[in-house]
Design an enzyme around this catalytic site. Structure first.
Site, short mmCIF file in Angstrom:
data_model
loop_
_atom_site.label_atom_id
_atom_site.label_comp_id
_atom_site.label_asym_id
_atom_site.label_seq_id
_atom_site.Cartn_x
_atom_site.Cartn_y
_atom_site.Cartn_z
N THR A 131 77.45 -63.11 80.79
CA THR A 131 77.98 -64.17 81.65
C THR A 131 78.35 -65.42 80.87
O THR A 131 77.71 -65.75 79.85
CB THR A 131 76.94 -64.53 82.73
OG1 THR A 131 77.35 -65.72 83.39
CG2 THR A 131 75.56 -64.79 82.14
N TYR A 155 68.97 -67.74 84.69
CA TYR A 155 69.88 -66.59 84.75
C TYR A 155 70.61 -66.45 83.40
O TYR A 155 70.59 -65.38 82.77
CB TYR A 155 70.87 -66.79 85.91
CG TYR A 155 72.04 -65.87 85.88
CD1 TYR A 155 71.87 -64.49 85.93
CD2 TYR A 155 73.35 -66.37 85.80
CE1 TYR A 155 72.97 -63.64 85.90
CE2 TYR A 155 74.44 -65.52 85.78
CZ TYR A 155 74.25 -64.16 85.82
OH TYR A 155 75.33 -63.32 85.78
#
Ligand code: UDP
Length: 341
Positions: A131, A155
């Site tokens: 990501t 995350y």
């Protein structure tokens, strides 16, 4: 290398298996469709904690958890995949700030299990869903693949750790990986077979569509005081169908012997939250009720890809990643498609 479905003389010939973790989820289910079309058999490995069994339409489902190493070993032994595509993860920035342990356990430790199982099963090609959140909030820095990785939420930190694992297993065990750092994934399958459906929903575009058709009273804009032209956060949105096309290209690159490589997947164009809302008004021809809310913990001001590497090296050619098409595809799915609720 398998010929694509359209070119196969014998459609019943065994197809090379790709183990798709998270195959019942939003991106994983679209990847399964693209793999099946390209001549592979996608075997989904999913614990159904956020995915949907009826999104698994293009190959078998093996229900299992990444934290269950015995189950993973069984599935590798049974299906003998030529490669892994690893999508299964918790992916909510806000939740990762409230419950970081959940992210380190499921994302980092779960992935370590998977990487070890793949290595021991001698499955040496690994495509990983990383990501842009690994880059963090770097004002004025061009976010290409060489940019520093300075995540500001758990995350992003858990995903960066998995990238490090893949590098270490590459050096020590010869595991070859393609790491895709996604920007914001949007849209739905243009044929309407599958789409985005999270419970609870936390992502901008589906929440906005809920507000448009009255399933929610309004979209809350998380922060209007960012240092951007209209005060709202800027993201780079890419269509899920284009994104999974890149995964198939990355898989073929690895199966042809390519070395480990990292690729950003974004269009290089940023849209603020307000611009996404404006585009949605135009596409749906409906009003979008919004309320202004506080900033969400862990949100970066601006995340826009500064790279064309996937196009140059993999021949990736996004076709549906203009904002109007992404919203139109998401809107069609929103109105017509759903999984067992
Ligand atoms: N966002 C928002 N309201 C919402 C959900 C998201 O304003 O109800 C904003 C969020 O702060 C971010 C952008 O929309 O700037 C995209 O958020 P999303 O959760 O879709 O993806 P993320 O960027 O967190 O991966």
């Amino acid at each position: 290398m398998p010929p694509s479905r359209d070119d196969r003389a014998d459609a019943s010939a065994p197809r090379p298996v790709v183990l798709v973790t998270g195959g019942a989820g939003y991106i994983g289910s679209h990847a399964c469709k693209a793999l099946e079309r390209d001549g592979f058999l996608p075997v989904s490995y999913d614990n159904l904690c956020t995915g949907w069994a009826d999104a698994v339409k293009f190959g078998p489902l093996e229900q299992g958890d990444l934290l269950n190493r015995k189950r993973l070993d069984e599935v590798f032994a049974q299906h003998r995949p030529v490669a892994v595509m690893h999508f299964a993860a918790l992916s909510q920035v806000g939740e990762s700030m409230a419950q970081p342990g959940k992210y380190w356990l499921n994302n980092a430790l779960g992935s370590l299990n998977l990487i070890e199982a793949a290595t021991e099963a001698q499955c040496g090609a690994f495509v990983f869903s990383s990501t842009c959140a690994t880059y963090g909030d770097q004002d004025g820095v061009v976010l290409d693949e060489t940019a520093a990785q300075l995540p500001i939420n758990a995350y992003g930190a858990s995903k960066r750790a998995i990238e490090d694992m893949l590098a270490n297993f590459g050096e020590s065990h010869g595991l070859r990986s393609v790491i895709f750092r996604y920007f914001n994934v949007a849209g739905a399958d243009p044929d309407g077979d599958i789409g985005e459906f999270h419970r609870p929903e936390t992502h901008l575009i589906p929440l906005m569509l809920d507000a448009i058709d009255g399933r929610r009273p309004a979209l809350t804009v998380f922060g209007s005081d960012y240092d951007t032209p209209d005060g709202t956060c800027i993201r780079d949105y890419v269509h899920v169908s284009d994104l999974v096309d890149a995964h198939v290209l990355g898989l073929r690159y690895l199966l042809e012997g390519g070395n480990s490589r990292v690729f950003n997947l974004g269009t290089g164009t940023g849209f603020s939250v307000r611009e996404v809302v404006d585009n949605s008004r135009a596409v749906t021809n409906r009003d979008v009720p919004i309320v202004e809310g506080a900033r969400r913990a862990g949100d970066c001001t601006r995340l826009v890809s500064g790279s064309t590497r996937a196009k140059a090296e993999l021949g990736w050619a996004p076709r549906r990643s203009d904002m109007a098409t992404m919203i139109a595809d998401a809107w069609r799915w929103h109105q017509n498609g759903h999984y067992d609720r």
